[in-house]
Scaffold this motif. Structure first.
Motif, PDB file in Angstrom:
ATOM      1  N   PHE A 190      39.398  29.954  26.252  1.00 51.97           N
ATOM      2  CA  PHE A 190      39.364  31.418  25.291  1.00 51.97           C
ATOM      3  C   PHE A 190      40.664  31.563  24.528  1.00 51.97           C
ATOM      4  O   PHE A 190      41.711  30.759  24.498  1.00 51.97           O
ATOM      5  CB  PHE A 190      38.948  32.492  26.339  1.00 51.97           C
TER       6      PHE A 190
ATOM      7  N   GLY B  34      38.109  29.694  37.276  1.00 54.48           N
ATOM      8  CA  GLY B  34      36.924  28.972  36.561  1.00 54.48           C
ATOM      9  C   GLY B  34      35.752  28.839  37.184  1.00 54.48           C
ATOM     10  O   GLY B  34      34.889  27.809  36.817  1.00 54.48           O
TER      11      GLY B  34
ATOM     12  N   GLN C  71      27.153  36.344  41.054  1.00 58.22           N
ATOM     13  CA  GLN C  71      28.224  36.908  41.932  1.00 58.22           C
ATOM     14  C   GLN C  71      28.075  38.473  42.255  1.00 58.22           C
ATOM     15  O   GLN C  71      28.238  38.770  43.226  1.00 58.22           O
ATOM     16  CB  GLN C  71      29.863  36.676  41.224  1.00 58.22           C
TER      17      GLN C  71
ATOM     18  N   VAL D  30      40.879  27.284  30.530  1.00 59.62           N
ATOM     19  CA  VAL D  30      40.521  27.737  31.765  1.00 59.62           C
ATOM     20  C   VAL D  30      40.433  26.388  32.517  1.00 59.62           C
ATOM     21  O   VAL D  30      41.094  26.169  33.477  1.00 59.62           O
ATOM     22  CB  VAL D  30      39.561  28.672  31.862  1.00 59.62           C
TER      23      VAL D  30
ATOM     24  N   THR E 200      33.214  30.610  38.521  1.00 61.82           N
ATOM     25  CA  THR E 200      32.281  31.209  37.676  1.00 61.82           C
ATOM     26  C   THR E 200      31.656  30.365  36.548  1.00 61.82           C
ATOM     27  O   THR E 200      30.460  30.233  35.994  1.00 61.82           O
ATOM     28  CB  THR E 200      32.261  32.871  37.552  1.00 61.82           C
ATOM     29  N   LEU E 201      32.768  30.105  35.708  1.00 56.39           N
ATOM     30  CA  LEU E 201      32.319  29.412  34.221  1.00 56.39           C
ATOM     31  C   LEU E 201      31.812  28.165  34.316  1.00 56.39           C
ATOM     32  O   LEU E 201      30.872  27.532  33.912  1.00 56.39           O
ATOM     33  CB  LEU E 201      33.888  29.227  33.511  1.00 56.39           C
TER      34      LEU E 201
ATOM     35  N   GLU F  17      41.627  30.015  43.154  1.00 54.23           N
ATOM     36  CA  GLU F  17      41.794  31.279  43.064  1.00 54.23           C
ATOM     37  C   GLU F  17      41.177  32.022  41.983  1.00 54.23           C
ATOM     38  O   GLU F  17      40.444  31.562  41.166  1.00 54.23           O
ATOM     39  CB  GLU F  17      43.611  31.305  42.697  1.00 54.23           C
ATOM     40  N   THR F  18      41.327  33.448  42.155  1.00 57.20           N
ATOM     41  CA  THR F  18      40.421  34.184  41.504  1.00 57.20           C
ATOM     42  C   THR F  18      40.970  33.879  39.917  1.00 57.20           C
ATOM     43  O   THR F  18      42.068  33.575  39.407  1.00 57.20           O
ATOM     44  CB  THR F  18      40.489  35.711  41.729  1.00 57.20           C
TER      45      THR F  18
HETATM   46  N1  LIG Z   1      33.758  35.526  28.061  1.00 57.14           N
HETATM   47  C1  LIG Z   1      35.004  35.481  28.118  1.00 57.14           C
HETATM   48  N2  LIG Z   1      36.192  35.505  27.315  1.00 57.14           N
HETATM   49  C2  LIG Z   1      37.469  35.316  27.515  1.00 57.14           C
HETATM   50  N3  LIG Z   1      37.820  35.040  28.990  1.00 57.14           N
HETATM   51  C3  LIG Z   1      36.776  34.929  29.898  1.00 57.14           C
HETATM   52  C4  LIG Z   1      35.338  35.045  29.677  1.00 57.14           C
HETATM   53  N4  LIG Z   1      34.802  34.599  30.720  1.00 57.14           N
HETATM   54  C5  LIG Z   1      35.665  34.240  31.394  1.00 57.14           C
HETATM   55  N5  LIG Z   1      37.157  34.460  30.954  1.00 57.14           N
HETATM   56  C6  LIG Z   1      38.209  33.917  31.741  1.00 57.14           C
HETATM   57  O1  LIG Z   1      37.972  32.813  32.436  1.00 57.14           O
HETATM   58  C7  LIG Z   1      38.978  33.010  33.646  1.00 57.14           C
HETATM   59  C8  LIG Z   1      37.951  32.226  34.715  1.00 57.14           C
HETATM   60  O2  LIG Z   1      36.912  32.964  34.882  1.00 57.14           O
HETATM   61  P1  LIG Z   1      35.820  32.647  36.115  1.00 57.14           P
HETATM   62  O3  LIG Z   1      34.920  34.108  36.130  1.00 57.14           O
HETATM   63  O4  LIG Z   1      35.313  31.658  35.915  1.00 57.14           O
HETATM   64  O5  LIG Z   1      36.758  32.849  37.521  1.00 57.14           O
HETATM   65  P2  LIG Z   1      36.439  32.561  38.949  1.00 57.14           P
HETATM   66  O6  LIG Z   1      37.082  31.714  39.519  1.00 57.14           O
HETATM   67  O7  LIG Z   1      35.077  32.751  39.176  1.00 57.14           O
HETATM   68  O8  LIG Z   1      37.299  33.971  39.738  1.00 57.14           O
HETATM   69  P3  LIG Z   1      36.778  34.966  40.738  1.00 57.14           P
HETATM   70  O9  LIG Z   1      37.119  34.269  41.998  1.00 57.14           O
HETATM   71  O10 LIG Z   1      37.483  36.005  40.791  1.00 57.14           O
HETATM   72  O11 LIG Z   1      35.068  35.101  40.787  1.00 57.14           O
HETATM   73  C9  LIG Z   1      39.174  34.059  33.965  1.00 57.14           C
HETATM   74  O12 LIG Z   1      40.655  34.338  33.558  1.00 57.14           O
HETATM   75  C10 LIG Z   1      38.546  34.998  32.749  1.00 57.14           C
HETATM   76  O13 LIG Z   1      39.312  36.260  32.407  1.00 57.14           O
END
Ligand SMILES: Nc1ncnc2c1ncn2[C@@H]1O[C@H](COP(=O)(O)OP(=O)(O)OP(=O)(O)O)[C@@H](O)[C@H]1O
Ligand SMILES: [Mg+2]
Length: 267
Positions: A20, A48, A94, A25, A50-51, A44-45
């Motif tokens: 982004f 990535g 989630q 990411v 969820t992505l 870690e939170t």
């Molecule tokens: N639509 C978006 N626009 C900009 N940044 C995004 C978008 N979606 C996700 N991100 C960024 O991508 C990164 C990864 O997000 P993701 O939700 O995959 O993390 P995660 O590993 O699932 O975290 P958690 O353990 O908190 O669920 C984060 O820094 C988030 O801010």
């Protein structure tokens, strides 16, 4: 370290980059999930997780690289084909993402109604899956009338209603107490061992991954029993760090690691 060939994988992520405005990411991510396997995605939170699940579900496209699921190249599919494809994927979001104004039964039935399935068939499928998650008594309640653990089970029922061969679980035990988490993990074990679903499971809780590796569901006694050997359970761990796959391997390998970064997940 990844020995699985994408050709026979159910889910295959190849050289995926996704970013982004703030930067990338996922930078150069590759991994594969074989049939009946559960890949536990740790990181870690914001790492990535969820992505990654959204990429596998075709809810997002990578900036580059390839995402294939069930032999189809998801990252190159048209919107029409994606609508069709998503029927084969169960996504447990989630936050649960239930519709607040719909009853439990209507939440669970949602995808079948979208597909215009016969109402009688819908009713029988909904009661079957609600029995499976032990929530048949809640069908007329609203999500706000349920506990957090019950809502999570409704989300799982909704994701499974059209019997998808691939299920993506996004932090299914987040925010739940240990006992309730255990009921969710038992449910995931039963789905794996009764129906052989292929799964990707994002979590912060390493115990979830170890429980999946060390236990099995025995249909004969209808009980969760210790697994004979964890490799047979088909559980593999993958840890993200700085947009890349930092570790990939068996639960035993992760448990025995002396790497300080990985050990943080073990505490
Ligand atoms: N639509 C978006 N626009 C900009 N940044 C995004 C978008 N979606 C996700 N991100 C960024 O991508 C990164 C990864 O997000 P993701 O939700 O995959 O993390 P995660 O590993 O699932 O975290 P958690 O353990 O908190 O669920 C984060 O820094 C988030 O801010
Ligand atoms: Mg997440």
């Amino acid at each position: 370290m990844n020995s699985s060939r994408p050709a026979d994988a159910v889910v295959s992520i190849e050289n995926v980059r996704l970013g982004f405005e703030e930067g990338d990411v996922l930078r150069q991510v590759s991994f594969a999930v074989q049939q009946r396997e559960t890949l536990v995605l740790l990181g870690e939170t914001g790492s990535g997780k969820t992505l990654t699940l959204k990429l596998a579900a075709g809810l997002l496209r990578p900036d580059s690289g390839r995402v294939s699921v069930l032999g189809q190249t998801v990252s190159e599919m048209s919107e029409d084909d994606l609508l069709d494809f998503r029927r084969k994927i169960g996504f447990v979001f989630q936050e649960g993402a239930l519709f607040d104004s719909l009853t439990v039964a209507d939440n669970v039935a949602y995808r079948l109604r979208e597909d215009r399935m016969d109402e009688q068939e819908i009713e029988s499928r909904v009661s079957e899956i609600l029995r499976f998650v032990e929530l048949e008594h809640t069908s007329d309640l609203l999500p706000s009338e349920l506990s957090g653990g019950m809502r999570r089970r409704v989300s799982i029922a909704r994701a499974l209603i059209n019997r998808p061969p691939v299920v993506l679980y996004d932090s299914p035990t987040a925010g739940l107490d240990p006992v309730t988490s255990q009921t969710i993990i038992t449910l995931i074990l039963r789905l794996r061992d009764l129906y052989g679903v292929t799964a990707l499971l994002a979590t912060h809780r390493l115990q979830d991954g170890f429980a999946l590796a060390n236990f099995r569901f025995d249909p004969e006694s209808n009980r969760v029993l210790p697994a004979r050997d964890s490799a047979a359970q088909g559980t593999r761990f993958l840890v993200y760090r700085d947009g890349e796959v930092y570790f990939e391997g068996s639960p035993e390998l992760l448990a025995a690691t002396s790497d300080p970064y990985l050990r943080k997940f073990l505490v």
